[in-house]
Design a protein around this motif. Structure first.
Motif, PDB file in Angstrom:
ATOM      1  N   LEU A 283      -4.016  -7.499  69.113  1.00 15.01           N
ATOM      2  CA  LEU A 283      -3.814  -8.875  69.590  1.00 15.01           C
ATOM      3  C   LEU A 283      -3.954  -8.963  71.107  1.00 15.01           C
ATOM      4  N   TYR A 284      -3.307  -8.027  71.832  1.00 12.74           N
ATOM      5  CA  TYR A 284      -3.399  -8.020  73.290  1.00 12.74           C
ATOM      6  C   TYR A 284      -4.847  -7.843  73.739  1.00 12.74           C
ATOM      7  N   TYR A 285      -5.489  -6.816  73.226  1.00 12.62           N
ATOM      8  CA  TYR A 285      -6.833  -6.486  73.692  1.00 12.62           C
ATOM      9  C   TYR A 285      -7.859  -7.537  73.280  1.00 12.62           C
ATOM     10  N   SER A 286      -7.650  -8.173  72.116  1.00 16.77           N
ATOM     11  CA  SER A 286      -8.571  -9.221  71.672  1.00 16.77           C
ATOM     12  C   SER A 286      -8.453 -10.473  72.535  1.00 16.77           C
ATOM     13  N   LEU A 404       7.385  -9.705  77.279  1.00 13.08           N
ATOM     14  CA  LEU A 404       7.073 -10.386  78.535  1.00 13.08           C
ATOM     15  C   LEU A 404       5.562 -10.533  78.707  1.00 13.08           C
ATOM     16  N   GLY A 405       4.825  -9.485  78.378  1.00  8.18           N
ATOM     17  CA  GLY A 405       3.371  -9.548  78.485  1.00  8.18           C
ATOM     18  C   GLY A 405       2.777 -10.633  77.617  1.00  8.18           C
ATOM     19  N   ALA A 406       3.300 -10.810  76.401  1.00 10.69           N
ATOM     20  CA  ALA A 406       2.804 -11.848  75.497  1.00 10.69           C
ATOM     21  C   ALA A 406       3.070 -13.242  76.055  1.00 10.69           C
ATOM     22  N   LEU A 407       4.254 -13.454  76.633  1.00 12.93           N
ATOM     23  CA  LEU A 407       4.576 -14.762  77.221  1.00 12.93           C
ATOM     24  C   LEU A 407       3.609 -15.116  78.355  1.00 12.93           C
ATOM     25  N   LEU A 408       3.334 -14.150  79.226  1.00 10.49           N
ATOM     26  CA  LEU A 408       2.406 -14.392  80.332  1.00 10.49           C
ATOM     27  C   LEU A 408       0.994 -14.641  79.820  1.00 10.49           C
ATOM     28  N   PHE A 445      -1.482  -7.902  81.535  1.00  8.84           N
ATOM     29  CA  PHE A 445      -2.182  -6.874  80.774  1.00  8.84           C
ATOM     30  C   PHE A 445      -1.757  -5.473  81.202  1.00  8.84           C
ATOM     31  N   SER A 446      -1.273  -5.341  82.438  1.00  3.75           N
ATOM     32  CA  SER A 446      -0.844  -4.021  82.906  1.00  3.75           C
ATOM     33  C   SER A 446       0.427  -3.567  82.188  1.00  3.75           C
ATOM     34  N   LEU A 447       1.131  -4.519  81.558  1.00  2.10           N
ATOM     35  CA  LEU A 447       2.324  -4.158  80.809  1.00  2.10           C
ATOM     36  C   LEU A 447       1.976  -3.335  79.569  1.00  2.10           C
ATOM     37  N   VAL A 448       0.758  -3.503  79.044  1.00  2.32           N
ATOM     38  CA  VAL A 448       0.388  -2.833  77.796  1.00  2.32           C
ATOM     39  C   VAL A 448       0.244  -1.323  77.965  1.00  2.32           C
TER      40      VAL A 448
END
Length: 574
Positions: A283-286, A404-408, A445-448
């Protein structure tokens, strides 16, 4: 007596020396830096591909999605994980570098003038318009009417993608090998931060090479990418000898003593935590990588740019070099500010980074270049990645960081979709909104890498970690194959007036390429962020219930050991 002391003294390995393990990391990170340059080398010149080669958004998206086609549907990434587990890090690293160079060379030839009108051009025009089964399933990497140059370019990109994703799992495994029990989150985050500077590099220089000398030639940009990949291969070869030295010291057999078993995959796939981490990854990378391929064009369509005189400094090729130098100062100073020996030095480096970042943004505005503006994407991430990595290493809270990364992520895509278009008539205001949103997106994205990737060794046995990373990358690649195509198709279908105008000749390809409404694709990407947010909460709850240790630090300490023992005691009582 001396002999006895020598026998009992612990043997210091190469990875025990800070300079050695960080040198190994630098070699791996630089190789990925060059891979990232090629991965997005065509992204900032999407408009030129449409005007010069006739690639509409569907053709562009299909070609870009082809990068992961073989990894997903021929299961190459699974085989790559098996190769990694059986052959070890150094062999797989060099193999991945060779494969990337071969694929990139094919990709380059597809966009040269020599390809136009050649027998290959004719063959690709007349073939691969229908592929049984794949077309019925809707997963074909080609389609009827797709430009021949896009088809052949897709073939090269598929091969490059095999090497690139193989390199990705190899680098992750290499970092685990050199940093386990040490600063692993910091190392993984730093590797990804440096690699992402490759995105900024191609954003700045790809358009320069394509338009060099006042004549447009998109193949020059790809040639630049091929050259840096060859340098990356040299980095992997250098790492080969360094890694071999480590194994000679430790007496390890380069991680190939344990044969791969199908049952190993069963152990991985039976873990709910593994599946949640894998889905979070996809999900993040897509929501990021496919967006990068369209981001410059999205800015071209949502910001108002004025022409810069070609004989001025801001219209020259030299300004690209100066802006890149400023960018490197920002990255270097912000990263180094985390490691200063005293507060004065850290503060000074931070001030230098902030001043140079403002200078960089001003230069991007003066150039009136969408690609120069989006190139700011990784800069904030470079500065905060060491902070995040140190925090996860010594404080934990990896699952919380993913939330937090998802919210941003959600906030940034919705800003691009609804707020940025409101500033189209404000040249300065639109650029400011774009810069701030891009910086925050890069930071999110740096959170991932700082939190997700170091969590994987906590979920699977060390002997099959290569296969675990391969499975995650394979699942991730499904999204990286699907969403570039989806964005392209949604873009064309949500802009029917543009498609019709181009078809009937009332709008040129050049004008059409910078006239799209990107609202629908951006909302789609924001929805991925919502799904990631939900899974983040599920993962945090599962970690609390199963005591997986995702919220615990990576670097052991007496305090941490007490927490682990306490968790185990609580689990036993439950």
């Amino acid at each position: 007596m001396a002999t006895t002391q020598a026998m009992t003294a612990p043997h210091e390995l190469l990875r025990d020396k800070a300079w050695a393990r960080w040198t190994a990391l630098l070699l791996l990170a630089m190789a990925m830096f060059f891979a990232y340059i090629f991965m997005d080398v065509l992204s900032p010149i999407k408009d030129l591909l449409q005007s010069e080669r006739g690639w509409d958004s569907t053709a562009f998206g299909t070609m870009q999605g082809s990068e992961t086609f073989l990894n997903v549907f021929v299961f190459f990434l699974i085989f790559a994980g098996i190769i990694l587990d059986k052959m070890g890090v150094r062999f797989t690293a060099v193999l991945s570098g060779v494969v990337m160079v071969i694929g990139a060379t094919i990709n380059w030839y597809a966009l040269t003038d020599a390809f136009l009108g050649s027998s290959l051009d004719v063959w690709f025009t007349n073939h691969l318009n229908y592929i049984p089964v794949f077309d019925e399933l809707g997963i074909s990497p080609f389609y009827k009417g797709m430009p021949a140059s896009a088809k052949f370019s897709a073939v090269g990109f598929m091969i490059f993608g095999c090497g690139c994703e193989m390199a990705g799992i190899t680098v992750s495994r290499g970092i685990v090998k050199w940093f386990k029990g040490r600063e692993m989150a910091l190392a993984m985050g730093s590797e990804m931060a440096l690699a992402r500077l490759g995105v900024a590099t191609c954003m700045i220089f790809s358009p320069v090479f394509a338009e060099m000398g006042g004549t447009v030639n998109v193949s020059r940009s790809v040639a630049f990418g091929v050259i840096v990949l060859i340098i990356g291969l040299i980095m992997f070869i250098t790492y080969f000898f360094m890694d071999k030295k480590l194994d000679e010291q430790s007496g390890e057999a380069e991680e190939k003593d344990d044969p791969f078993k199908i049952s190993d995959l069963g152990k991985i796939l039976s873990s709910w935590a593994f599946w949640i981490v894998a889905l979070l990854c996809v999900l993040y990378y897509s929501a990021i990588f496919p967006f990068q391929k369209y981001a410059v064009n999205m800015l071209q369509c949502n910001l108002t740019f004025t022409d810069v005189a070609p004989d001025s400094f801001w219209g020259s090729d030299a300004v690209s070099v100066w802006q890149y130098i400023v960018m490197l100062i920002v990255a270097g100073a912000s990263f180094a500010s985390n490691f200063g020996k005293n507060k004065t030095m850290r503060t000074g480096m931070l001030i230098v980074a902030i001043v140079c970042l403002i200078t960089y943004c001003w230069m991007g505005y003066m150039r009136q270049s969408a690609s120069a503006i989006f190139a700011v994407f990784p800069l904030l991430a470079v500065g905060i990645t060491p902070i995040l990595g140190k925090y996860v290493d010594y404080k934990g809270k990896a699952a919380s960081m993913l939330i937090l990364g998802a919210l941003l992520l959600i906030a940034c895509h919705l800003t691009f979709a609804f707020i940025l278009p409101m500033f189209k008539d404000s040249p300065v205001g639109g650029v400011v909104v774009a810069y701030l949103t891009i910086l925050v997106l890069g930071a999110s994205f740096s959170l991932v890498p700082a939190s997700l990737w170091p969590s994987v060794p906590k979920l699977v046995d060390a002997k099959i970690i290569g296969s675990a990373y391969a499975l995650i990358f394979w699942i991730q690649n499904i999204g990286l194959w699907l969403f570039p195509m989806l964005i392209g198709k949604v873009l064309d279908n949500s802009n029917p007036d543009i498609t019709k105008a181009v078809a009937d000749g009332t709008m040129s390809e050049a004008v059409a390429s910078v006239s799209y409404n990107y609202t629908a694709p951006l909302v789609m990407l924001a929805c991925l962020g919502v799904a990631a947010l939900i899974l983040g909460f599920v993962l945090k709850a599962l970690d609390k219930k199963k005591h997986l240790g995702l919220e615990l630090p990576n670097v052991a300490s007496p305090t941490v050991e007490d927490e682990i023992l306490e968790s185990e005691a609580t689990s036993a009582e439950g």
